[in-house]
Scaffold this motif. Sequence first.
Motif: not given
Length: 110
Positions: A43, A40, A17-18, A14, A36
């Motif tokens: 995650a 996600y 990705a963030t 995560e 991304v």
Amino acid sequence: MTNYLFLAIAIVSEVIATSALKAAEGFTQLVPSIIVAVGYASAFYFLSLTLKTIPVGIAYATWSGVGIVLVSLVGLLFLGQKIDLAGIVGMAMIVGGVLIVNLVSKTGGH
């Protein structure tokens, strides 16, 4: 202990990705957009595995608390963002809360 390994993988996925969201520029840049999406997806997959053994409240509190701190560190170290004293104190309180929930609290049944 595998459940906490899965949670750690979920959190790191995560955070990756963030952290790639800014570079994705509204999903107009292919490689960051793929990072991304994969980040996600990974995650949420690994978070779902943790929920077989870790209560959802404990898992989500840990995910979000650790994620906030790690994303802030990525911003500080790689994206030129600043963190002031109030931000540091706030994040220290978040880490303290995560530790209390995971190590002291009996409400989660873990």
